[in-house]
Structures are given as structure tokens and as C-alpha cells.
Design a protein around this motif. Structure first.
Motif, PDB file in Angstrom:
ATOM      1  N   ILE A   1      -7.243  65.398   5.450  1.00 54.61           N
ATOM      2  CA  ILE A   1      -8.012  64.387   4.931  1.00 54.61           C
ATOM      3  C   ILE A   1      -9.399  64.481   5.922  1.00 54.61           C
ATOM      4  CG2 ILE A   1      -8.445  61.816   5.020  1.00 54.61           C
ATOM      5  CD1 ILE A   1      -5.540  60.999   4.692  1.00 54.61           C
ATOM      6  N   SER A   2     -10.505  64.390   5.090  1.00 54.47           N
ATOM      7  CA  SER A   2     -11.605  64.884   6.040  1.00 54.47           C
ATOM      8  C   SER A   2     -12.701  64.055   5.287  1.00 54.47           C
ATOM      9  CB  SER A   2     -12.184  66.453   5.742  1.00 54.47           C
ATOM     10  OG  SER A   2     -13.396  66.558   6.467  1.00 54.47           O
TER      11      SER A   2
ATOM     12  N   ALA B   1       5.385  62.131   5.832  1.00 54.45           N
ATOM     13  CA  ALA B   1       4.040  62.621   5.873  1.00 54.45           C
ATOM     14  C   ALA B   1       3.676  63.288   7.344  1.00 54.45           C
ATOM     15  CB  ALA B   1       2.954  61.809   5.376  1.00 54.45           C
ATOM     16  N   ASP B   2       2.724  64.539   6.972  1.00 57.40           N
ATOM     17  CA  ASP B   2       2.359  65.051   8.311  1.00 57.40           C
ATOM     18  C   ASP B   2       0.957  65.215   7.937  1.00 57.40           C
ATOM     19  OD1 ASP B   2       1.670  66.537  10.424  1.00 57.40           O
ATOM     20  OD2 ASP B   2       2.585  68.451  10.184  1.00 57.40           O
ATOM     21  N   ILE B   3      -0.160  64.152   8.554  1.00 52.24           N
ATOM     22  CA  ILE B   3      -1.464  64.035   8.255  1.00 52.24           C
ATOM     23  C   ILE B   3      -2.238  64.390   9.259  1.00 52.24           C
ATOM     24  CG2 ILE B   3      -2.993  62.260   7.667  1.00 52.24           C
ATOM     25  CD1 ILE B   3      -0.986  60.641   6.674  1.00 52.24           C
ATOM     26  N   LEU B   4      -3.240  65.308   8.877  1.00 51.70           N
ATOM     27  CA  LEU B   4      -4.342  65.777   9.743  1.00 51.70           C
ATOM     28  C   LEU B   4      -5.690  65.640   9.338  1.00 51.70           C
ATOM     29  CD1 LEU B   4      -4.980  67.666  12.286  1.00 51.70           C
ATOM     30  CD2 LEU B   4      -5.119  69.668  10.551  1.00 51.70           C
ATOM     31  N   PHE B   5      -6.496  64.923  10.178  1.00 56.46           N
ATOM     32  CA  PHE B   5      -7.779  64.819  10.011  1.00 56.46           C
ATOM     33  C   PHE B   5      -8.851  65.900  10.469  1.00 56.46           C
ATOM     34  CE2 PHE B   5      -6.247  60.756   9.028  1.00 56.46           C
ATOM     35  CZ  PHE B   5      -7.327  59.880   8.428  1.00 56.46           C
ATOM     36  N   VAL B   6      -9.815  66.193   9.630  1.00 57.44           N
ATOM     37  CA  VAL B   6     -10.718  67.366  10.025  1.00 57.44           C
ATOM     38  C   VAL B   6     -11.966  66.618  10.153  1.00 57.44           C
ATOM     39  CG1 VAL B   6     -11.723  69.401   9.555  1.00 57.44           C
ATOM     40  CG2 VAL B   6      -9.498  69.179   8.998  1.00 57.44           C
ATOM     41  N   GLY B   7     -12.710  66.625  11.295  1.00 60.90           N
ATOM     42  CA  GLY B   7     -13.999  65.970  11.412  1.00 60.90           C
ATOM     43  C   GLY B   7     -14.843  66.784  12.179  1.00 60.90           C
ATOM     44  N   ALA B   8     -16.210  66.229  12.325  1.00 57.51           N
ATOM     45  CA  ALA B   8     -17.099  66.926  13.089  1.00 57.51           C
ATOM     46  C   ALA B   8     -17.277  66.418  14.453  1.00 57.51           C
ATOM     47  CB  ALA B   8     -18.689  66.645  12.439  1.00 57.51           C
ATOM     48  N   LYS B   9     -17.543  67.446  15.211  1.00 55.74           N
ATOM     49  CA  LYS B   9     -17.521  67.362  16.776  1.00 55.74           C
ATOM     50  C   LYS B   9     -18.535  66.191  17.360  1.00 55.74           C
ATOM     51  CE  LYS B   9     -17.846  69.663  21.292  1.00 55.74           C
ATOM     52  NZ  LYS B   9     -18.259  71.149  21.746  1.00 55.74           N
ATOM     53  N   ASP B  10     -17.951  65.205  18.134  1.00 58.88           N
ATOM     54  CA  ASP B  10     -18.805  64.272  18.776  1.00 58.88           C
ATOM     55  C   ASP B  10     -19.252  63.183  17.678  1.00 58.88           C
ATOM     56  OD1 ASP B  10     -18.275  65.416  21.193  1.00 58.88           O
ATOM     57  OD2 ASP B  10     -20.133  66.730  20.969  1.00 58.88           O
ATOM     58  N   ARG B  11     -18.618  63.074  16.631  1.00 62.55           N
ATOM     59  CA  ARG B  11     -18.916  62.019  15.638  1.00 62.55           C
ATOM     60  C   ARG B  11     -18.098  60.826  15.654  1.00 62.55           C
ATOM     61  NH1 ARG B  11     -23.913  61.927  13.767  1.00 62.55           N
ATOM     62  NH2 ARG B  11     -23.260  61.364  11.541  1.00 62.55           N
TER      63      ARG B  11
ATOM     64  N   PRO C   1      -1.438  72.694   4.220  1.00 62.10           N
ATOM     65  CA  PRO C   1      -1.537  71.699   3.474  1.00 62.10           C
ATOM     66  C   PRO C   1      -1.175  71.617   1.890  1.00 62.10           C
ATOM     67  CG  PRO C   1      -3.647  72.294   3.594  1.00 62.10           C
ATOM     68  CD  PRO C   1      -3.003  73.300   4.385  1.00 62.10           C
ATOM     69  N   ASP C   2      -0.404  70.689   1.692  1.00 64.72           N
ATOM     70  CA  ASP C   2       0.010  70.375   0.275  1.00 64.72           C
ATOM     71  C   ASP C   2      -1.233  69.826  -0.579  1.00 64.72           C
ATOM     72  OD1 ASP C   2       2.857  71.282   0.071  1.00 64.72           O
ATOM     73  OD2 ASP C   2       2.947  69.825   1.593  1.00 64.72           O
ATOM     74  N   TYR C   3      -1.960  68.742   0.197  1.00 60.27           N
ATOM     75  CA  TYR C   3      -2.892  68.141  -0.521  1.00 60.27           C
ATOM     76  C   TYR C   3      -4.120  68.005   0.415  1.00 60.27           C
ATOM     77  CZ  TYR C   3       0.773  66.245  -3.282  1.00 60.27           C
ATOM     78  OH  TYR C   3       1.860  66.055  -4.109  1.00 60.27           O
ATOM     79  N   VAL C   4      -5.352  68.151  -0.038  1.00 62.16           N
ATOM     80  CA  VAL C   4      -6.501  67.698   0.918  1.00 62.16           C
ATOM     81  C   VAL C   4      -7.350  66.635   0.067  1.00 62.16           C
ATOM     82  CG1 VAL C   4      -8.665  69.031   1.580  1.00 62.16           C
ATOM     83  CG2 VAL C   4      -6.681  70.176   1.622  1.00 62.16           C
ATOM     84  N   ILE C   5      -7.749  65.897   0.832  1.00 62.06           N
ATOM     85  CA  ILE C   5      -8.648  64.734   0.411  1.00 62.06           C
ATOM     86  C   ILE C   5      -9.875  64.736   1.334  1.00 62.06           C
ATOM     87  CG2 ILE C   5      -8.616  62.139   0.294  1.00 62.06           C
ATOM     88  CD1 ILE C   5      -5.320  62.482   0.482  1.00 62.06           C
ATOM     89  N   GLY C   6     -11.167  64.517   0.494  1.00 61.63           N
ATOM     90  CA  GLY C   6     -12.214  64.242   1.078  1.00 61.63           C
ATOM     91  C   GLY C   6     -13.020  62.968   0.712  1.00 61.63           C
ATOM     92  N   THR C   7     -13.378  62.193   1.706  1.00 63.80           N
ATOM     93  CA  THR C   7     -13.792  60.815   1.409  1.00 63.80           C
ATOM     94  C   THR C   7     -15.602  60.917   1.727  1.00 63.80           C
ATOM     95  OG1 THR C   7     -13.463  60.172   3.800  1.00 63.80           O
ATOM     96  CG2 THR C   7     -11.769  59.653   1.851  1.00 63.80           C
ATOM     97  N   GLY C   8     -16.063  61.854   1.721  1.00 58.35           N
ATOM     98  CA  GLY C   8     -17.618  62.016   1.959  1.00 58.35           C
ATOM     99  C   GLY C   8     -18.171  62.367   3.232  1.00 58.35           C
TER     100      GLY C   8
ATOM    101  N   PRO D   1     -16.997  71.551   3.451  1.00 59.75           N
ATOM    102  CA  PRO D   1     -16.149  72.830   3.465  1.00 59.75           C
ATOM    103  C   PRO D   1     -14.793  72.786   3.709  1.00 59.75           C
ATOM    104  CG  PRO D   1     -17.361  72.194   5.657  1.00 59.75           C
ATOM    105  CD  PRO D   1     -17.749  71.348   4.564  1.00 59.75           C
ATOM    106  N   VAL D   2     -14.381  71.540   3.989  1.00 60.80           N
ATOM    107  CA  VAL D   2     -12.713  71.651   4.037  1.00 60.80           C
ATOM    108  C   VAL D   2     -12.168  71.292   2.444  1.00 60.80           C
ATOM    109  CG1 VAL D   2     -11.006  69.748   4.783  1.00 60.80           C
ATOM    110  CG2 VAL D   2     -12.987  70.270   6.241  1.00 60.80           C
ATOM    111  N   VAL D   3     -13.018  70.720   1.807  1.00 60.77           N
ATOM    112  CA  VAL D   3     -12.417  70.328   0.424  1.00 60.77           C
ATOM    113  C   VAL D   3     -12.718  71.707  -0.422  1.00 60.77           C
ATOM    114  CG1 VAL D   3     -12.567  69.030  -1.968  1.00 60.77           C
ATOM    115  CG2 VAL D   3     -12.639  67.853   0.345  1.00 60.77           C
ATOM    116  N   TYR D   4     -14.037  72.267  -0.558  1.00 56.39           N
ATOM    117  CA  TYR D   4     -14.183  73.446  -1.043  1.00 56.39           C
ATOM    118  C   TYR D   4     -12.987  74.587  -0.636  1.00 56.39           C
ATOM    119  CZ  TYR D   4     -16.802  77.523  -2.751  1.00 56.39           C
ATOM    120  OH  TYR D   4     -17.155  78.579  -3.407  1.00 56.39           O
ATOM    121  N   VAL D   5     -12.923  74.684   0.356  1.00 52.65           N
ATOM    122  CA  VAL D   5     -11.834  76.126   0.936  1.00 52.65           C
ATOM    123  C   VAL D   5     -10.689  75.858   0.242  1.00 52.65           C
ATOM    124  CG1 VAL D   5     -10.825  77.107   2.827  1.00 52.65           C
ATOM    125  CG2 VAL D   5     -13.387  76.717   2.657  1.00 52.65           C
TER     126      VAL D   5
END
Length: 356
Positions: free
Chosen positions: A5-6, A31-41, A93-100, A106-110
Motif C-alpha cells: 500500500i502506498s 495478510a502480509d502488508i507493507l507500506f511504501v512511502g517517502a523518506k521523512d514524510r 506482492p499479490d496486490y498493490v494499492i495506491g491512495t494518492g 512509481p509504486v503502482v506504475y511498476v
């Protein structure tokens, strides 16, 4: 199943992501859930606090005009794409979710290019640049407002769900919420929040109101934003403006409790704020931020005003008189709103699109 999730930068992107993660956990016990974010945000604070792991990538936003900043951001984007590919290859991942937010692009696009099931959520009536770009690549686009569909070129992957917010907004009783704020036991509680980062404009308007109006008949529970808190307190003290009848904090971690306990809400008009106000059945005074993409905050605010649940003050019209008058009118009992809990919550509709 594994989920990435990003979404980040502001609470309006992060809290929906956390709400989706919580619903996934309820439905998928393994469920194994990993968030991907931007550094220091902001996501680097909120996501771990919600009990989820997060990895960060180098990424920055793009300005709408050619600039040195954009050149640096483009170079950073290339590094970010490399980092995303590595994360996806390692995590599988089996699923990738983007919330804006720009980090989700880049996470969702890749993931989409690798054939992974991808879902993005658009919070606003006017879609942001990231989601307009991703629309043609992803499996599903979950919309909060039907009006957003007209701005998206691809139509076959659109679905209307509403905004995913925390379940507490629907389930917490006012009596329970009010018990967390004993200082407002015999007072009207007006919640002030300019979004996760605060609003200088709203802060200054409230300061001017306190300076120019006495015996208000209500008290503020006022979140200034962490970056503004010290300046607000200093200005109040320097100008000898009394604030003993009000509670001023940098940030509100327990927003469902605060919103449901309040008698009225003052804030900007981010889509998640609108959804939370609707779920909590509160009347609002909204000051939409000007110059947002597609003027989406004003569009959001006018939709709520049209439903009879808000008064909208444009930034150019905001002053102590218009603010005080709107608060007083909003506190009239006839403006208290009652809505039924929907049979299926927006977050449930979104997660169902994943097939779980």
C-alpha cells in the motif's frame, strides 16, 4: 496474500491507506502488508503508529513549471523507480494499492507493468495528477465522487465507493467521545483543524476572532499544525489575547473522538475531511484552500454545502466577522445533521474489489 500500500505526504492520503489496511487484516488473517512511502514524510510517523511496516524510497514532487527543482526531482524519480522495482521483486506482492500522493505513482506504475493487480483510490471530485496518469494502467480506480469520472480518460476500470475512513467515525457514540473532553462539559466545543499540516490562514483568522470578539458562547479545540503551534502561542501571548477557555494543541491523534465530541467543525475542505464530517454527522464551516489542483477543495466544499451540512467561506472572504457569524449560525440546533450508517462502508467496498 501479500499487499503493498502506498500513499503519503498528507493525512488525506495516509489515513485512507491505513483504513484499507485495517479492513484487509479483518478479512485476511494471514495478510502480509507493507507500506511504501517517502523518506521523512508524515507517513513515516503515522504508519508505524498504526502497527504496519513501511519502507521508503527517494522521491519528490514535480512543480507545474520548468524549474531546477523538477530536474532534481526527475533524477530522484529514476532512483525511486529502481528502489520500487527492488522492493516489489523482494516482497512479491499479490496486490498493490495506491491512495494518492506523488510517492504512490512509481509504486503502482511498476506493479501494473509487472501484471500485478493494482487498485488506486481517488479522494477528490477532481482527480490529482498522479491518479490521472495511473488511470490507464491500473486494474481498478475507486472513486469517492461520481463527478471525478469526467476527468479520467479510461472508463472501464472506474467504480464508485466513497472515501475510506476509520470505522470509529461510524461506530463511536457521542456520549463516549465527549467523555474524552471533560473541559468542554458545559461548553459548546468548536473543533478547528486546517488539515494534517495545519493552515496559516485559518490560524490567523481564529487569532483575530479571539482578539476582536469577547464572550463567544463557544470554545475552541484548536489543532494549529505542528509547524505553526509555537508561533500561534507566541502571538497570542504577545498580543495578550486570552485563550484560557480554549484548548490549543499542535496535532490531533484521536480525530474520530474529537470530531464526534464537537458541536461544530472548522476546517479546510480536503476530501477525507469531508467524508469524516459526513460520517460523524457534524455541521461544518469550510474554508477551502485556493489554488489547489482543479480547485478541488472548493468543489468538495460546495458539494457538502449543497447537502445542507456546511457553510463555505472563500479565503478572500475570511475575517473575524464572517467566521464568527458562520459559527453562531452553524450551532443553531436546526443545523445538526442526522445520517444513517451505510449498509456497506466505503472501505468495505474498496477491499471487496480485491476479491477478499
Amino acid at each position: 496474500m501479500k499487499y503493498i500500500i502506498s500513499g503519503g505526504g498528507t493525512g488525506g492520503h495516509i489515513y485512507p491507506a491505513i483504513a484499507i489496511a485495517d479492513e484487509i487484516r479483518k478479512r485476511d488473517g494471514e495478510a502480509d502488508i507493507l507500506f511504501v512511502g517517502a523518506k521523512d514524510r508524515l507517513e513515516c510517523q503515522l504508519v508505524p503508529s498504526a502497527g504496519y511496516q513501511i519502507r521508503v524510497i527517494p522521491i519528490s514532487y514535480l512543480k507545474r513549471k520548468i524549474s531546477v527543482h523538477n530536474i532534481k526531482s526527475a533524477a530522484m524519480l529514476l532512483r525511486g523507480l529502481v528502489a520500487v522495482k527492488k522492493i516489489i521483486e523482494e516482497f512479491k506482492p499479490d496486490y498493490v494499492i495506491g491512495t494518492g500522493g506523488y510517492v504512490s505513482a512509481p509504486v503502482v506504475y511498476v506493479a501494473a507493468k509487472k501484471g500485478i493487480f493494482t487498485l488506486i483510490h481517488e479522494q477528490n471530485a477532481y482527480p490529482g495528477l498522479t491518479n490521472r496518469f495511473l488511470n490507464k494502467h491500473v486494474s481498478v480506480v475507486a472513486l469517492s465522487f461520481q463527478e471525478a469520472a469526467q476527468y479520467l480518460k479510461r472508463k472501464d476500470n472506474l467504480t464508485l465507493t466513497g472515501n475510506p475512513i476509520r470505522e470509529a467515525y461510524y461506530t463511536l457514540s457521542r456520549e463516549k467521545a465527549r467523555s474524552y473532553f471533560p473541559e468542554f462539559e458545559n461548553r459548546k466545543m468548536v473543533l478547528v483543524s486546517g488539515g494534517s499540516g495545519g493552515s496559516l490562514l485559518i490560524n490567523n483568522a481564529v487569532i483575530s476572532l479571539l482578539k476582536n470578539k469577547k464572550n463567544l458562547g463557544y470554545s475552541f479545540y484548536w489543532a494549529t499544525g505542528k509547524a505553526h503551534y509555537e508561533n500561534v502561542i507566541r502571538k497570542l501571548d504577545e498580543e495578550k489575547i486570552s485563550h484560557s477557555m480554549h484548548v490549543i494543541v499542535p496535532y490531533i491523534d484521536t480525530m474520530p473522538e474529537a470530531l464526534i465530541a464537537s458541536d461544530l467543525v472548522i476546517g479546510s475542505a480536503g476530501a477525507i475531511t469531508i467524508a469524516e464530517i459526513q460520517a460523524a454527522n457534524r455541521y461544518a464551516v469550510l474554508i477551502p484552500k485556493a489554488y489547489t489542483a482543479g480547485n478541488h477543495q472548493e468543489k468538495n466544499a460546495l458539494l457538502l454545502e449543497k447537502s445542507g451540512q456546511a457553510t463555505v467561506i472563500k479565503e478572500k472572504d475570511l475575517n473575524p466577522e464572517t467566521l464568527h457569524e458562520s459559527i453562531v449560525n452553524g450551532l443553531i440546533p436546526t443545523n445538526q445533521i442526522t445520517q444513517e450508517v451505510p449498509l456497506k462502508l466505503p472501505v468495505e467496498q474498496i477491499v471487496e474489489k480485491l476479491g477478499i
